[in-house]
Design a protein around this motif. Structure first.
Motif, mmCIF file in Angstrom:
data_model
loop_
_atom_site.group_PDB
_atom_site.id
_atom_site.type_symbol
_atom_site.label_atom_id
_atom_site.label_comp_id
_atom_site.label_asym_id
_atom_site.label_seq_id
_atom_site.Cartn_x
_atom_site.Cartn_y
_atom_site.Cartn_z
ATOM 1 N N ASP A 61 27.813 79.784 73.204
ATOM 2 C CA ASP A 61 28.411 80.872 72.171
ATOM 3 C C ASP A 61 28.515 80.621 70.750
ATOM 4 O OD1 ASP A 61 28.535 82.276 74.568
ATOM 5 O OD2 ASP A 61 30.770 81.951 74.799
ATOM 6 N N THR A 62 28.428 79.282 70.517
ATOM 7 C CA THR A 62 28.648 78.730 69.187
ATOM 8 C C THR A 62 27.203 77.995 68.839
ATOM 9 O OG1 THR A 62 29.732 76.689 69.932
ATOM 10 C CG2 THR A 62 30.991 78.719 69.322
ATOM 11 N N HIS A 63 26.144 77.933 69.593
ATOM 12 C CA HIS A 63 24.946 77.348 69.189
ATOM 13 C C HIS A 63 24.213 78.187 67.941
ATOM 14 C CE1 HIS A 63 20.746 76.064 69.718
ATOM 15 N NE2 HIS A 63 20.451 77.415 69.594
ATOM 16 N N PRO A 64 23.960 77.318 66.954
ATOM 17 C CA PRO A 64 23.770 75.799 66.915
ATOM 18 C C PRO A 64 24.848 75.240 66.025
ATOM 19 C CG PRO A 64 22.298 76.647 65.324
ATOM 20 C CD PRO A 64 23.077 77.854 65.886
ATOM 21 N N VAL A 65 25.964 75.953 65.609
ATOM 22 C CA VAL A 65 27.083 75.563 64.891
ATOM 23 C C VAL A 65 27.787 74.458 65.305
ATOM 24 C CG1 VAL A 65 28.981 76.293 63.550
ATOM 25 C CG2 VAL A 65 27.102 77.937 63.889
ATOM 26 N N THR A 66 28.122 74.361 66.546
ATOM 27 C CA THR A 66 28.833 73.139 67.111
ATOM 28 C C THR A 66 27.988 71.892 66.991
ATOM 29 O OG1 THR A 66 29.878 74.486 68.625
ATOM 30 C CG2 THR A 66 29.768 72.188 69.040
ATOM 31 N N ALA A 67 26.633 72.018 67.155
ATOM 32 C CA ALA A 67 25.822 70.705 67.004
ATOM 33 C C ALA A 67 25.860 70.267 65.618
ATOM 34 C CB ALA A 67 24.382 71.093 67.686
ATOM 35 N N CYS A 81 20.009 69.532 59.231
ATOM 36 C CA CYS A 81 20.996 70.669 59.674
ATOM 37 C C CYS A 81 20.750 71.931 59.333
ATOM 38 C CB CYS A 81 22.462 70.326 59.072
ATOM 39 S SG CYS A 81 22.822 68.535 59.726
ATOM 40 N N HIS A 82 20.252 71.994 57.953
ATOM 41 C CA HIS A 82 19.816 73.361 57.733
ATOM 42 C C HIS A 82 18.771 73.986 58.481
ATOM 43 C CE1 HIS A 82 18.215 76.482 54.806
ATOM 44 N NE2 HIS A 82 19.598 76.592 54.365
ATOM 45 N N ALA A 83 17.846 73.451 58.713
ATOM 46 C CA ALA A 83 16.493 73.959 59.523
ATOM 47 C C ALA A 83 17.137 74.290 60.962
ATOM 48 C CB ALA A 83 15.484 72.902 59.841
ATOM 49 N N ILE A 84 18.155 73.578 61.630
ATOM 50 C CA ILE A 84 18.902 73.802 62.827
ATOM 51 C C ILE A 84 19.458 75.003 62.786
ATOM 52 C CG2 ILE A 84 20.384 73.088 64.645
ATOM 53 C CD1 ILE A 84 19.355 70.128 64.109
ATOM 54 N N LEU A 85 20.406 75.253 61.679
ATOM 55 C CA LEU A 85 21.028 76.444 61.604
ATOM 56 C C LEU A 85 19.907 77.586 61.418
ATOM 57 C CD1 LEU A 85 23.891 75.345 59.236
ATOM 58 C CD2 LEU A 85 24.089 76.044 61.653
ATOM 59 N N ALA A 86 18.920 77.493 60.666
ATOM 60 C CA ALA A 86 18.170 78.580 60.288
ATOM 61 C C ALA A 86 17.253 79.012 61.626
ATOM 62 C CB ALA A 86 17.123 78.238 58.991
ATOM 63 N N HIS A 87 17.002 78.248 62.597
ATOM 64 C CA HIS A 87 16.245 78.466 63.686
ATOM 65 C C HIS A 87 16.844 79.697 64.416
ATOM 66 C CE1 HIS A 87 18.421 76.160 66.969
ATOM 67 N NE2 HIS A 87 17.555 76.945 67.872
ATOM 68 N N ARG A 88 18.362 79.833 64.145
ATOM 69 C CA ARG A 88 18.845 81.008 64.837
ATOM 70 C C ARG A 88 19.848 81.611 63.826
ATOM 71 N NH1 ARG A 88 23.588 81.235 69.330
ATOM 72 N NH2 ARG A 88 23.636 83.405 69.767
ATOM 73 N N THR A 92 23.705 82.449 62.676
ATOM 74 C CA THR A 92 24.220 81.626 61.826
ATOM 75 C C THR A 92 24.179 82.360 60.391
ATOM 76 O OG1 THR A 92 22.360 80.852 61.169
ATOM 77 C CG2 THR A 92 23.602 79.566 62.855
ATOM 78 N N GLY A 93 23.587 83.379 60.104
ATOM 79 C CA GLY A 93 23.356 83.918 59.064
ATOM 80 C C GLY A 93 22.569 83.023 57.836
ATOM 81 N N VAL A 94 22.148 82.007 58.367
ATOM 82 C CA VAL A 94 21.139 81.103 57.557
ATOM 83 C C VAL A 94 19.829 81.514 57.777
ATOM 84 C CG1 VAL A 94 20.555 78.611 57.058
ATOM 85 C CG2 VAL A 94 22.933 79.227 57.667
ATOM 86 N N ASP A 95 19.017 81.919 56.737
ATOM 87 C CA ASP A 95 17.962 82.355 56.863
ATOM 88 C C ASP A 95 16.894 81.062 56.585
ATOM 89 O OD1 ASP A 95 17.817 85.206 57.463
ATOM 90 O OD2 ASP A 95 18.535 85.496 55.405
ATOM 91 N N PRO A 96 15.435 81.121 57.388
ATOM 92 C CA PRO A 96 14.644 80.126 57.132
ATOM 93 C C PRO A 96 14.193 80.313 55.852
ATOM 94 C CG PRO A 96 13.965 81.418 59.049
ATOM 95 C CD PRO A 96 15.283 81.941 58.428
ATOM 96 N N VAL A 97 14.221 79.225 54.927
ATOM 97 C CA VAL A 97 13.658 79.124 53.546
ATOM 98 C C VAL A 97 12.734 77.984 53.061
ATOM 99 C CG1 VAL A 97 15.559 80.790 52.497
ATOM 100 C CG2 VAL A 97 15.794 78.212 52.486
ATOM 101 N N THR A 98 13.173 77.084 53.724
ATOM 102 C CA THR A 98 12.367 75.805 53.317
ATOM 103 C C THR A 98 11.051 75.845 54.097
ATOM 104 O OG1 THR A 98 13.389 74.315 54.822
ATOM 105 C CG2 THR A 98 14.432 74.578 52.710
ATOM 106 N N GLU A 99 10.141 74.896 53.958
ATOM 107 C CA GLU A 99 9.018 74.953 55.049
ATOM 108 C C GLU A 99 9.537 74.212 56.205
ATOM 109 O OE1 GLU A 99 4.523 73.267 54.610
ATOM 110 O OE2 GLU A 99 5.843 72.543 53.166
ATOM 111 N N LEU A 100 10.333 73.363 56.358
ATOM 112 C CA LEU A 100 11.007 72.727 57.442
ATOM 113 C C LEU A 100 11.685 73.665 58.108
ATOM 114 C CD1 LEU A 100 11.836 70.488 59.464
ATOM 115 C CD2 LEU A 100 13.509 69.886 57.819
ATOM 116 N N ASP A 101 12.425 74.734 57.718
ATOM 117 C CA ASP A 101 13.154 75.530 58.363
ATOM 118 C C ASP A 101 12.009 76.661 59.080
ATOM 119 O OD1 ASP A 101 15.455 74.754 56.993
ATOM 120 O OD2 ASP A 101 15.331 76.636 55.749
#
Length: 189
Positions: A61-67, A81-88, A92-101
């Motif tokens: 229910d809180t994936h991936p914020v808890t991790a 951390c940013h890439a992990i947030l951006a995969h969902r 999370t509201g975090v869009d994939p922006v970097t190449e890693l993301d």
């Protein structure tokens, strides 16, 4: 910075489900391959792949914020951390922006589909071709848990032709075939 052995210990302590562990390692393999192709740090990219679903089993229910909260406290790089947030981004509201993301987003669901393809083939990953994966991608009953829309969006994000991306994921996973148990001989024994 924590290293791969630290990340593996974390994975072992947080994730009980063997299939999920293998998925996370599959994404790690694909990410390391992409890092080599793009001149990026394979350790950093590998960590993002290996840890991207760390809390999926115990905190869906809180994936991936808890991790990510835990990873930040443990000193993992912010780019991981940013890439992990951006995969969902839907949660999370975090869009994939970097190449890693973008590459993490693109590899996640596709690695799951490639893995499933390996399990139904007589030779596992050894002779797997993008054409076979693309055919299974169209069959929504096969590996039904794989989000086909996320696969398509990931391909758009990284700007590659679909079969090239599929081949890259296959190549990354093939390099770790024994660990991932996706060769026919590995599955039989």
């Amino acid at each position: 910075m924590p290293d791969r052995s630290d990340a593996l210990a974390l994975l072992e302590s947080w994730v009980d489900n063997e299939a999920l562990r293998l998925h996370m390692r599959s994404v790690e393999a694909a990410m390391r391959h992409y890092a080599a192709l793009r001149g990026a740090d394979p350790e950093v990219w590998g960590l993002a792949g290996l840890l991207h679903d760390l809390d999926w089993e115990k905190h869906p229910d809180t994936h991936p914020v808890t991790a990510v909260d835990h990873l930040r406290e443990a000193g993992y790089p912010e780019e991981v951390c940013h890439a992990i947030l951006a995969h969902r981004p839907d949660y999370t509201g975090v869009d994939p922006v970097t190449e890693l993301d973008k590459v993490l987003y693109a590899c996640d669901e596709l690695a799951g589909l490639v893995y499933a393809c390996c399990l139904v083939r007589p030779n596992g990953i050894d002779d797997l071709k993008p054409k076979s994966v693309a055919k299974k991608l169209k069959d929504r009953a096969f590996a039904a848990g794989v989000n086909r829309d996320d696969v398509a969006h990931g391909i758009e994000l990284i700007g590659l032709e679909r079969n090239e991306h599929i081949q890259n994921v296959i190549d990354g996973m093939r390099a770790e075939a024994e660990t991932l148990r996706i060769r026919a001989v590995d599955r039989a024994g």
